[in-house]
Write a protein that holds these residues in place. Structure first.
Motif, PDB file in Angstrom:
ATOM      1  N   PHE A 144      68.855  -6.183  22.005  1.00 33.31           N
ATOM      2  CA  PHE A 144      69.748  -7.290  22.354  1.00 33.31           C
ATOM      3  C   PHE A 144      69.800  -7.494  23.868  1.00 33.31           C
ATOM      4  N   ARG A 145      69.886  -6.406  24.621  1.00 30.16           N
ATOM      5  CA  ARG A 145      69.904  -6.537  26.089  1.00 30.16           C
ATOM      6  C   ARG A 145      68.607  -7.184  26.588  1.00 30.16           C
ATOM      7  N   GLU A 146      67.496  -6.823  25.986  1.00 26.66           N
ATOM      8  CA  GLU A 146      66.219  -7.417  26.385  1.00 26.66           C
ATOM      9  C   GLU A 146      66.205  -8.914  26.048  1.00 26.66           C
ATOM     10  N   LYS A 147      66.687  -9.256  24.865  1.00 28.94           N
ATOM     11  CA  LYS A 147      66.747 -10.663  24.472  1.00 28.94           C
ATOM     12  C   LYS A 147      67.687 -11.444  25.395  1.00 28.94           C
ATOM     13  N   LEU A 148      68.804 -10.845  25.755  1.00 31.68           N
ATOM     14  CA  LEU A 148      69.727 -11.500  26.690  1.00 31.68           C
ATOM     15  C   LEU A 148      69.055 -11.736  28.042  1.00 31.68           C
ATOM     16  N   SER A 149      68.258 -10.778  28.479  1.00 32.53           N
ATOM     17  CA  SER A 149      67.596 -10.920  29.787  1.00 32.53           C
ATOM     18  C   SER A 149      66.561 -12.047  29.773  1.00 32.53           C
ATOM     19  N   LYS A 150      66.035 -12.370  28.595  1.00 32.28           N
ATOM     20  CA  LYS A 150      65.022 -13.427  28.464  1.00 32.28           C
ATOM     21  C   LYS A 150      65.614 -14.774  28.069  1.00 32.28           C
ATOM     22  N   LEU A 151      66.928 -14.820  27.873  1.00 36.48           N
ATOM     23  CA  LEU A 151      67.588 -16.055  27.464  1.00 36.48           C
ATOM     24  C   LEU A 151      67.370 -17.144  28.505  1.00 36.48           C
ATOM     25  N   GLU A 195      67.750 -21.608  29.434  1.00 37.75           N
ATOM     26  CA  GLU A 195      68.681 -22.716  29.262  1.00 37.75           C
ATOM     27  C   GLU A 195      68.307 -23.636  28.110  1.00 37.75           C
ATOM     28  N   SER A 196      67.159 -23.419  27.501  1.00 38.09           N
ATOM     29  CA  SER A 196      66.747 -24.323  26.427  1.00 38.09           C
ATOM     30  C   SER A 196      67.629 -24.136  25.194  1.00 38.09           C
ATOM     31  N   GLN A 197      67.846 -25.235  24.499  1.00 43.02           N
ATOM     32  CA  GLN A 197      68.640 -25.196  23.276  1.00 43.02           C
ATOM     33  C   GLN A 197      67.993 -24.245  22.265  1.00 43.02           C
ATOM     34  N   GLN A 198      66.682 -24.261  22.198  1.00 46.40           N
ATOM     35  CA  GLN A 198      65.973 -23.396  21.255  1.00 46.40           C
ATOM     36  C   GLN A 198      66.209 -21.918  21.568  1.00 46.40           C
ATOM     37  N   SER A 199      66.188 -21.556  22.831  1.00 40.40           N
ATOM     38  CA  SER A 199      66.416 -20.167  23.235  1.00 40.40           C
ATOM     39  C   SER A 199      67.822 -19.720  22.848  1.00 40.40           C
ATOM     40  N   ILE A 200      68.816 -20.565  23.127  1.00 39.24           N
ATOM     41  CA  ILE A 200      70.210 -20.238  22.811  1.00 39.24           C
ATOM     42  C   ILE A 200      70.391 -20.125  21.302  1.00 39.24           C
ATOM     43  N   GLN A 205      75.877 -16.602  34.181  1.00 38.64           N
ATOM     44  CA  GLN A 205      77.140 -16.385  33.470  1.00 38.64           C
ATOM     45  C   GLN A 205      77.430 -17.553  32.529  1.00 38.64           C
ATOM     46  N   LEU A 206      77.224 -18.765  33.018  1.00 43.25           N
ATOM     47  CA  LEU A 206      77.464 -19.946  32.202  1.00 43.25           C
ATOM     48  C   LEU A 206      76.518 -19.976  31.002  1.00 43.25           C
ATOM     49  N   LEU A 207      75.281 -19.615  31.203  1.00 41.89           N
ATOM     50  CA  LEU A 207      74.307 -19.546  30.113  1.00 41.89           C
ATOM     51  C   LEU A 207      74.778 -18.577  29.028  1.00 41.89           C
ATOM     52  N   LEU A 208      75.320 -17.448  29.433  1.00 39.06           N
ATOM     53  CA  LEU A 208      75.823 -16.472  28.466  1.00 39.06           C
ATOM     54  C   LEU A 208      77.068 -17.000  27.742  1.00 39.06           C
ATOM     55  N   VAL A 209      77.880 -17.799  28.424  1.00 45.17           N
ATOM     56  CA  VAL A 209      79.022 -18.438  27.765  1.00 45.17           C
ATOM     57  C   VAL A 209      78.518 -19.469  26.746  1.00 45.17           C
TER      58      VAL A 209
END
Length: 106
Positions: free
Chosen positions: A21-28, A30-35, A69-73
Motif C-alpha cells: 500500500f505504501r508503494e502504491k501510495l508513492s506512485k499515486l 493526479e489522474s482519475q484512473q490512478s485515484i 497532501q491534496l492528492l491523498l485527500v
C-alpha cells in the motif's frame, strides 16, 4: 499509529499489505484512473480498512508537498464515497483519520 476507534484489528499486529500500500501510495498520480484504481484496491482489502486508513493518514501527514497532501485527500474522498455506496467499512475508517490529516494539509 493507533487504529481508528471502533474498528477491528490490532495496531500491534502487522498488516501484510502495508508495504504494498505504501508503494502504491508513492506512485499515486493526479489522474482519475490512478485515484480510482487505488481506491478499488483499498475496497478489495476492506477487511483491513483500519490498517489502510492508518497508513494513508501517516503518509498524508508525512507529505511535505501541499499538492501531494491534496492528492491523498482526493484518494480518501474516492474511497469514502465508494464505500458508502457499497456499504464497506472503509468510509468509517478513513473518515476517522480526517481530523488528523486535514490540519496537516491545511
Amino acid at each position: 499509529t493507533a487504529l481508528a476507534p471502533g474498528l477491528s484489528g490490532s495496531s500491534t499486529m502487522p498488516w501484510s499489505k502495508e508495504k504494498d500500500f505504501r508503494e502504491k501510495l508513492s506512485k499515486l498520480s493526479e489522474s482519475q484512473q490512478s485515484i480510482q484504481t487505488l481506491s478499488h484496491w483499498v475496497a478489495f482489502h476492506k477487511a483491513n480498512a483500519a490498517h489502510a486508513a492508518n497508513v494513508w493518514a501517516d503518509e498524508a501527514q508525512r507529505a511535505a508537498d501541499p499538492h501531494r497532501q491534496l492528492l491523498l485527500v482526493y484518494l480518501a474522498n474516492d474511497v469514502m464515497q465508494n464505500s458508502r455506496r457499497k456499504g464497506t467499512p472503509c468510509a468509517e475508517a478513513f473518515a476517522s483519520q480526517m481530523a488528523t490529516v486535514l490540519p496537516a494539509a491545511h
